[in-house]
Design an enzyme around this catalytic site. Structure first.
Site, PDB file in Angstrom:
ATOM      1  N   ASP A 118      -5.494   3.323   1.287  1.00 30.74           N
ATOM      2  CA  ASP A 118      -7.137   4.811  -0.297  1.00 30.74           C
ATOM      3  C   ASP A 118      -8.038   3.754  -0.227  1.00 30.74           C
ATOM      4  O   ASP A 118      -9.396   4.909  -1.420  1.00 30.74           O
ATOM      5  CB  ASP A 118      -6.244   5.817  -1.190  1.00 30.74           C
ATOM      6  CG  ASP A 118      -5.169   4.903  -2.034  1.00 30.74           C
ATOM      7  OD1 ASP A 118      -5.718   3.195  -1.223  1.00 30.74           O
ATOM      8  OD2 ASP A 118      -4.850   5.571  -3.024  1.00 30.74           O
ATOM      9  N   SER A 119      -7.934   2.883  -0.202  1.00 35.77           N
ATOM     10  CA  SER A 119      -8.989   2.487   0.060  1.00 35.77           C
ATOM     11  C   SER A 119     -10.314   2.450   0.283  1.00 35.77           C
ATOM     12  O   SER A 119     -11.484   1.909   0.210  1.00 35.77           O
ATOM     13  CB  SER A 119      -8.627   0.069   0.011  1.00 35.77           C
ATOM     14  OG  SER A 119      -7.902   0.208   1.274  1.00 35.77           O
ATOM     15  N   ASP A 175      -2.006   6.007   3.283  1.00 36.02           N
ATOM     16  CA  ASP A 175      -1.583   6.203   2.150  1.00 36.02           C
ATOM     17  C   ASP A 175      -1.878   7.304   1.666  1.00 36.02           C
ATOM     18  O   ASP A 175      -2.190   8.462   2.144  1.00 36.02           O
ATOM     19  CB  ASP A 175      -3.063   5.668   1.207  1.00 36.02           C
ATOM     20  CG  ASP A 175      -2.192   4.410   1.033  1.00 36.02           C
ATOM     21  OD1 ASP A 175      -1.008   3.858   0.840  1.00 36.02           O
ATOM     22  OD2 ASP A 175      -3.294   3.287   0.536  1.00 36.02           O
ATOM     23  N   LYS A 203       2.540   5.672   3.236  1.00 38.87           N
ATOM     24  CA  LYS A 203       2.454   4.567   1.870  1.00 38.87           C
ATOM     25  C   LYS A 203       2.401   5.225   0.904  1.00 38.87           C
ATOM     26  O   LYS A 203       1.355   5.839   0.351  1.00 38.87           O
ATOM     27  CB  LYS A 203       2.006   3.202   2.735  1.00 38.87           C
ATOM     28  CG  LYS A 203       1.745   2.417   1.771  1.00 38.87           C
ATOM     29  CD  LYS A 203       1.216   0.777   1.980  1.00 38.87           C
ATOM     30  CE  LYS A 203      -0.412   0.570   0.872  1.00 38.87           C
ATOM     31  NZ  LYS A 203      -1.095   1.210  -0.278  1.00 38.87           N
ATOM     32  N   GLU A 220       2.683   4.418  -3.666  1.00 33.44           N
ATOM     33  CA  GLU A 220       2.625   3.358  -4.723  1.00 33.44           C
ATOM     34  C   GLU A 220       3.907   3.491  -5.648  1.00 33.44           C
ATOM     35  O   GLU A 220       4.551   4.643  -6.115  1.00 33.44           O
ATOM     36  CB  GLU A 220       1.352   3.387  -5.543  1.00 33.44           C
ATOM     37  CG  GLU A 220       0.566   2.646  -4.294  1.00 33.44           C
ATOM     38  CD  GLU A 220      -0.989   1.977  -5.356  1.00 33.44           C
ATOM     39  OE1 GLU A 220      -1.004   2.877  -6.586  1.00 33.44           O
ATOM     40  OE2 GLU A 220      -1.567   2.156  -4.901  1.00 33.44           O
ATOM     41  N   GLU A 263       1.864  -6.548  -3.761  1.00 31.15           N
ATOM     42  CA  GLU A 263       0.102  -7.353  -3.720  1.00 31.15           C
ATOM     43  C   GLU A 263       0.132  -7.387  -5.459  1.00 31.15           C
ATOM     44  O   GLU A 263       0.497  -7.338  -6.470  1.00 31.15           O
ATOM     45  CB  GLU A 263      -0.956  -5.610  -4.104  1.00 31.15           C
ATOM     46  CG  GLU A 263      -2.036  -6.180  -4.293  1.00 31.15           C
ATOM     47  CD  GLU A 263      -3.147  -4.674  -3.695  1.00 31.15           C
ATOM     48  OE1 GLU A 263      -2.361  -3.290  -3.884  1.00 31.15           O
ATOM     49  OE2 GLU A 263      -4.481  -5.075  -4.791  1.00 31.15           O
TER      50      GLU A 263
HETATM   51  O1  KIV Z   1      -5.769   1.432   0.442  1.00 31.59           O
HETATM   52  C1  KIV Z   1      -5.452   0.007   0.558  1.00 31.59           C
HETATM   53  O2  KIV Z   1      -6.045  -0.883   1.036  1.00 31.59           O
HETATM   54  C2  KIV Z   1      -4.118  -0.566   0.422  1.00 31.59           C
HETATM   55  C3  KIV Z   1      -4.289  -2.416   0.570  1.00 31.59           C
HETATM   56  C4  KIV Z   1      -5.309  -3.164  -0.529  1.00 31.59           C
HETATM   57  C5  KIV Z   1      -2.369  -2.701   0.687  1.00 31.59           C
HETATM   58  O3  KIV Z   1      -3.310   0.080  -0.232  1.00 31.59           O
END
Ligand code: KIV
Length: 280
Positions: free
Chosen positions: A46-47, A85, A115, A117, A184
């Site tokens: 989600d970056s 994510d 993924k 969190e 992280e």
């Molecule tokens: O969203 C992302 O890019 C991430 C990585 C930093 C692990 O969660």
């Protein structure tokens, strides 16, 4: 020959083998480069919100955006495992909503896994998603979606009590059925201890060399994101500079008419041109 597509057991079996190289990608061309380079896990992180969509944080990213970009990534990948994510709000409100959204990511996006969190508090949600047949990668330590509650983008687990909580989080995620966990921004000795205490691979980002793999944001690695670069990023190139130079050269050549040349143009038969000239 088409490379063999990696599976969840392939990644789990790397626990005591060659470290896993995980990298983000958000569209077809970047996913294709990452896959061709032999990256094992491509994360549609989600970056995306920050490095591609220009949002100030990851919280604003929607399910539709994650699915749209996952589809593009999957089209560019032959070998890597694709993990997407779950965006903020898509798994935190209720377990049925989390299962529905994780299902959409696999069904519509065609990702291999999701993924999300969180540690102990998210373990029941992880367990339910895994029971629904969807592989989950965990993510603990600095969790960007809740960075404000953590006091900003800060290293986590620096005192014994906070470190113990992260160990408990990792164990809870393993028991809930995660196939790997992203660690992280935590101290390297803590990441080593977590890695030694669980039987699934740990993937570090700012967590030292003793994890079972590493992950980076591709735009950080190639020097394409200029807002800020965390200490844990290694910039392997500054792709921005040759790109900027190429674009400036293009502008100059358009302005002085040295582009396009004949090599980039099409011709027509002279008799057809003559006929046209008679018509007008
Ligand atoms: O969203 C992302 O890019 C991430 C990585 C930093 C692990 O969660």
């Amino acid at each position: 020959m088409q490379p063999k597509k990696l599976t969840i057991p392939d990644i789990r079996n790397r626990k005591n083998d060659t470290p896993i190289a995980e990298l983000t990608a958000y569209d077809y061309p970047w996913a294709k480069v990452a896959d061709t380079a032999g990256i094992d896990v491509i994360l549609v992180g989600d970056s995306l919100g920050m490095v591609v969509l220009g949002y100030p944080d990851t919280v604003s990213v929607t399910m539709e955006e994650m699915i749209h970009h996952t589809k593009a990534v999957v089209r560019g990948v032959e070998r890597a495992l694709v993990v997407t994510d779950m965006p903020f709000g898509s798994y935190n409100s209720s377990i049925p909503a989390a299962i529905d959204n994780a299902t959409r990511i696999l069904k519509e996006g065609k990702a291999d896994a999701v993924k999300l969190e969180g540690g102990v508090s998210m373990a029941p949600t992880v367990e339910a998603i895994v029971k629904a047949g969807i592989p989950v990668q965990g993510h603990i330590g600095l969790t960007p979606q809740t960075a404000t509650s953590l006091g900003g983008f800060k290293v986590q687990g620096k005192n014994a009590q906070a470190a113990k909580q992260l160990l408990d989080d990792a164990i809870a995620l393993e028991e809930a059925g995660c196939f790997s966990i992203v660690l992280e921004a935590i101290p390297a000795p803590l990441a080593k201890r977590i890695t030694e205490n669980i039987s699934i691979p740990t993937i570090g980002i700012g967590a030292g060399v003793d994890c079972n793999g590493q992950v980076l944001v591709i735009h950080d690695l190639v020097g394409m994101y200029d807002r800020f670069t965390p200490k844990f990023v290694k910039q392997y190139t500054k792709i921005n500079e040759p790109m900027l130079e190429a674009l400036r050269q293009y502008k100059a050549e358009v302005e002085n008419r040295s582009f396009p040349t004949e090599a980039h143009s099409f011709t027509m038969k002279s008799e057809e041109l003559d006929k046209l000239l008679q018509l007008y």
